[in-house]
Write an enzyme that holds these catalytic residues in place. Structure first.
Site: not given
Length: 201
Positions: A12, A110, A155
């Site tokens: 990310d 996601k 994450c």
């Protein structure tokens, strides 16, 4: 180069998680030089990308009267309500321009299911619905993973814990991660990762 059985998972590194973004992680852009250097050292390279619909249930804006960073109970467990971020197709959802994203073999998106959040690169937050990453890594022959990216305590940590549970050897390169640290979440995540057998390097 690392052995062919080693994979790099970059979590990310998107505009909304970097300074100036909707859910900025302090110093999020500082990791770019090390992440880019690592991308040149692995045969298997995967990027993950948060990819939320504007109606996502984890956004505080979608819960009347709720404030960002408060917590609610969802069918899959506790859920932090976040400012709207990484909305599909927006500049905030794009990879940071300084990331060598073209080096990746695969991009895993996601968080696209409106009713469930997805921190981990491997599973939605119900810990059951897979993203498909495990199958890809198995097919490529990966057995050990190095994780970097944003944010350490959400994450990255969720991905590391799931990877260990799936039987991978896991290292988190802490210098190439940055944390949100929401109410002590960084220390808790590090303790959980160490206890599970994740190497924090």
């Amino acid at each position: 180069m690392h052995p062919q059985t080693d994979a790099l998972i970059v979590i990310d590194v998107q505009n909304d998680f970097c300074p100036g973004g909707a859910l900025a992680v302090a110093g999020g852009d500082e990791i770019l030089p090390e992440v880019n250097a690592l991308l040149g050292q692995y045969a298997i390279k995967v990027l993950t990308q948060d990819w939320h619909p504007v109606t996502h249930s984890s956004f505080a804006d979608n819960h009347p009267g709720a404030t960002a960073f408060s917590q609610i109970e969802m069918p899959y467990g506790p859920q932090v309500l976040w400012p709207a971020h990484c909305v599909q197709g927006t500049a905030g959802a794009a990879f940071h321009a300084g990331l060598h994203s073209d080096a990746a073999d695969l991009v895993i998106r996601k968080g696209f299911r409106p009713q469930i959040d997805s921190y981990s690169a491997f599973f939605e937050n119900d810990h059951q619905t897979p993203t498909g990453l495990e199958g890809y890594l198995r097919a490529r022959g990966a057995s050990t993973l190095t994780l970097v990216g944003l944010a350490t305590d959400f994450c990255v940590a969720y991905s590391a814990l799931d990877a260990v549970r799936l039987g991978f050897g896991v290292t988190v390169r802490m210098q190439a991660c940055r944390a949100i640290d929401l109410g002590g979440s960084l220390a808790l995540a590090c303790d959980q990762m160490r206890a599970a057998g994740v190497i924090l390097a």
